[in-house]
Enzyme design. Structure first.
Site, mmCIF file in Angstrom:
data_model
loop_
_atom_site.group_PDB
_atom_site.id
_atom_site.type_symbol
_atom_site.label_atom_id
_atom_site.label_comp_id
_atom_site.label_asym_id
_atom_site.label_seq_id
_atom_site.Cartn_x
_atom_site.Cartn_y
_atom_site.Cartn_z
ATOM 1 N N CYS A 1 -3.144 -1.156 1.339
ATOM 2 C CA CYS A 1 -3.476 -0.278 2.004
ATOM 3 C C CYS A 1 -4.618 -0.522 2.871
ATOM 4 C CB CYS A 1 -2.553 1.087 2.265
ATOM 5 S SG CYS A 1 -0.980 0.682 2.656
ATOM 6 N N ASN B 1 -4.154 5.107 0.612
ATOM 7 C CA ASN B 1 -4.117 3.758 -0.127
ATOM 8 C C ASN B 1 -3.943 3.395 -1.519
ATOM 9 O OD1 ASN B 1 -6.896 0.757 -0.490
ATOM 10 N ND2 ASN B 1 -4.844 0.693 -1.018
ATOM 11 N N GLY B 2 -3.359 2.966 -2.231
ATOM 12 C CA GLY B 2 -2.396 3.199 -3.738
ATOM 13 C C GLY B 2 -1.040 3.259 -4.232
ATOM 14 N N CYS C 1 -10.345 -1.061 -9.475
ATOM 15 C CA CYS C 1 -10.009 -2.354 -9.877
ATOM 16 C C CYS C 1 -10.599 -4.093 -9.246
ATOM 17 C CB CYS C 1 -8.956 -2.016 -8.770
ATOM 18 S SG CYS C 1 -7.535 -4.125 -7.982
ATOM 19 N N TYR D 1 -10.054 -10.596 -5.205
ATOM 20 C CA TYR D 1 -8.975 -10.653 -4.354
ATOM 21 C C TYR D 1 -8.931 -10.510 -2.973
ATOM 22 C CZ TYR D 1 -5.333 -12.095 -1.129
ATOM 23 O OH TYR D 1 -4.091 -12.991 -0.689
ATOM 24 N N CYS E 1 0.866 -5.052 -11.320
ATOM 25 C CA CYS E 1 0.381 -4.022 -10.594
ATOM 26 C C CYS E 1 0.938 -2.644 -10.378
ATOM 27 C CB CYS E 1 -0.579 -3.947 -9.812
ATOM 28 S SG CYS E 1 -1.569 -2.741 -9.616
ATOM 29 N N CYS F 1 -10.453 -1.171 -13.957
ATOM 30 C CA CYS F 1 -9.507 -1.408 -14.164
ATOM 31 C C CYS F 1 -9.290 -3.051 -14.947
ATOM 32 C CB CYS F 1 -8.353 -0.820 -13.464
ATOM 33 S SG CYS F 1 -6.089 -1.561 -13.755
ATOM 34 N N CYS G 1 -3.839 -5.912 -15.351
ATOM 35 C CA CYS G 1 -3.332 -7.222 -14.629
ATOM 36 C C CYS G 1 -3.082 -8.172 -15.832
ATOM 37 C CB CYS G 1 -2.837 -7.698 -13.459
ATOM 38 S SG CYS G 1 -4.429 -7.867 -12.455
HETATM 39 FE FE1 SF4 Z 1 -6.121 -4.060 -10.133
HETATM 40 FE FE2 SF4 Z 1 -5.066 -5.532 -11.228
HETATM 41 FE FE3 SF4 Z 1 -5.621 -2.879 -12.385
HETATM 42 FE FE4 SF4 Z 1 -3.871 -3.824 -10.047
HETATM 43 S S1 SF4 Z 1 -3.895 -3.778 -12.769
HETATM 44 S S2 SF4 Z 1 -5.706 -2.025 -10.105
HETATM 45 S S3 SF4 Z 1 -4.217 -5.246 -9.239
HETATM 46 S S4 SF4 Z 1 -7.007 -4.441 -11.860
#
Ligand code: SF4
Length: 484
Positions: free
Chosen positions: A27, A127-128, A261, A267, A407, A457, A460
């Site tokens: 978002c 957003n989130g 993130c 991306y 995610c 983070c 994933c």
């Molecule tokens: Fe980003 Fe992956 Fe963490 Fe989700 S899990 S916030 S896509 S780094």
């Protein structure tokens, strides 16, 4: 039995929905305080953030006494016409573009959400994704709350309305101390706008100006379109209140280790944005340079898979000293609503979006650069397409580590079992996509390119989730529950 079926049970049946084998954006939020054309600026800002969500769009403005709202399904240009923009009077406005990461895609879930409560009128854009929204919702419903949407964001509004504090800012802080997960939020009341980033800062948010007006935006690229100026990022855990008294900044939450993130750099964010203290374009190119150092290959030409592989391919070509060629032409006009016309000519989804330039590929050894492999089905079709155009060898290089987990923090990923890298080795994936070689960037390489792993983070890629995932959320997306 088809050997591919034996090796990749499930994957052969995952058609890519007209090339839709991608992660989806989340978002975007945008807000303006103190401008006579506030709603028009928000409209433009949302256009610049359209890549973050295309399912619905909305704007809420304040005429100083009341909040006015317009929203609808589809992209910004479709939802807003001159007529409904004229109705959004006032000097303050916020807006939202949505891709559904929680809650179904329907007008009821389109944001901003607006309510009139004992704390006055308030609207919110988010957003989130909140990881404990289901549990909070059940508790609120047991206490008599009635929800209008299936979105996790509405939980925040109910918590604000029920907060014991009469003061709205205190009530927002009280509410947000109960939620867990990712949120970059924007609020509007009749006399102020408020921006908040969760303490780990999963999602970006920037502060800018346009003349004497203050601006809040998910990404800095939206400031360029309104001739605005980037001031700074809203910090993780920061709450910014903008009113007639000016801008006030608070740190109302306990500090937490940052978990921004990293996939925003891979991306999501636009390359012309400045996110988490870095230029997205520069980080993306650095991913490509690292990839070339880690995964070199004897080849004739580097070809990006548009649009996502372009900047990493620039970096790969620069580092490897190989020429870069745009070996695909992308059709930008294929929408999500494309209907395959006849059963007999089905399964040409990727071809609709990408067409190889035969003269650039024929007889050559190609390094294809993309930013991720999700299910593998699209990569497989692209490799076949490049071979069909006469390429002698096809080497696939991916500008991030293998995606092994879903995610929970606002990015729409397929379930764990659909992510090919969650259950297959790099060599198995190579065989599935039928490339001559396959190489991913390592996590260490990603960290080097993004200025160090600390503060990001990477769940994933590692399955190490910085905010614990409740069991029900993990089951919903097909992952084992995490607890730390
Ligand atoms: Fe980003 Fe992956 Fe963490 Fe989700 S899990 S916030 S896509 S780094």
């Amino acid at each position: 039995m088809n050997p591919l079926k034996q090796m990749f049970p499930g994957h052969d049946s995952l058609q890519d929905r007209a090339g839709d084998d991608r992660f989806h954006d989340e978002c975007g939020v945008f807000g303006v305080f103190g401008h006579p054309e506030a709603a028009n600026l928000v409209y433009l800002g949302l256009h610049a953030l359209q890549h973050r969500g295309q399912e619905s769009a909305g704007i809420v403005s304040s005429n100083g006494e009341r909040l006015l709202e317009e929203k609808g399904m589809g992209q910004v240009g479709r939802v807003f016409k001159r007529r409904n923009l004229l109705r959004l009077k006032g000097r303050h406005a916020i807006g939202h573009v949505r891709y559904s990461t929680a809650g179904k895609s329907a007008l009821l879930n389109a944001q901003p959400f607006r309510i009139d409560s004992c704390k006055g009128e308030i609207a919110i854009g988010h957003n989130g994704n909140l990881v404990n929204a289901d549990q909070l919702r059940r508790e609120l419903e047991a206490q008599g709350s009635i929800f209008r949407s299936s979105s996790d964001t509405e939980v925040i509004l109910h918590l604000i309305a029920k907060a014991p504090q009469a003061d709205l800012e205190a009530a927002i802080v009280h509410a947000l101390k109960q939620v867990q997960g990712a949120y970059s939020l924007i609020f509007i009341t009749p006399d102020r706008i408020i921006g908040v980033r969760d303490p780990r800062g999963f999602r970006p948010m920037a502060l800018g100006s346009a003349g004497t007006a203050h601006v809040l935006t998910s990404e800095s690229c939206a400031l360029d379109l309104i001739d605005g100026t980037f001031v700074r990022e809203v910090e993780p855990g920061e709450m910014v209140v903008i009113s007639g008294q000016g801008l006030k900044s608070y740190r109302p939450f306990p500090a937490a280790p940052s978990a921004q993130c990293i996939f925003e750099h891979v991306y999501f964010s636009r390359p012309d944005s400045f996110v988490f203290g870095r230029s997205v374009h520069e980080v993306r190119k650095a991913f490509g340079r690292e990839l070339a150092r880690e995964q070199p290959v004897e080849a004739d030409v580097v070809v990006p898979i548009p649009d996502s592989g372009v900047y990493a391919a620039l970096g790969y070509a620069e580092e490897s000293k190989l020429p870069l060629e745009f070996g695909f032409v992308r059709n930008h006009y294929i929408g999500r609503t494309f209907i395959e016309p006849r059963q007999s000519i089905r399964h040409f989804g990727v071809k609709l979006k990408l067409n190889p330039v035969r003269r650039l590929l024929e007889g050559r050894r190609i390094v294809l650069i993309d930013d991720s492999i999700v299910r593998g089905t699209t990569s497989r079709k692209i490799v076949a397409m490049v071979r069909g155009a006469g390429a002698r060898e096809v080497h696939m290089r991916i500008s991030c580590a293998p995606t092994i987990g879903p995610c929970y923090y606002g990015v729409d990923t397929p379930s764990r079992k659909e992510l090919i890298a969650s259950s297959h080795s790099v060599e198995e994936i190579r065989r599935f996509i039928e490339a001559d070689s396959l190489g991913y960037l390592s996590l260490e390489g990603m960290a080097r390119a993004a200025g160090g792993a600390k503060g990001y983070c990477t769940a994933c890629y590692t399955n190490e989730y910085p905010v614990p995932i409740p069991e029900e959320a993990a089951v919903r997306v097909g992952a084992p529950p995490q607890s730390r």
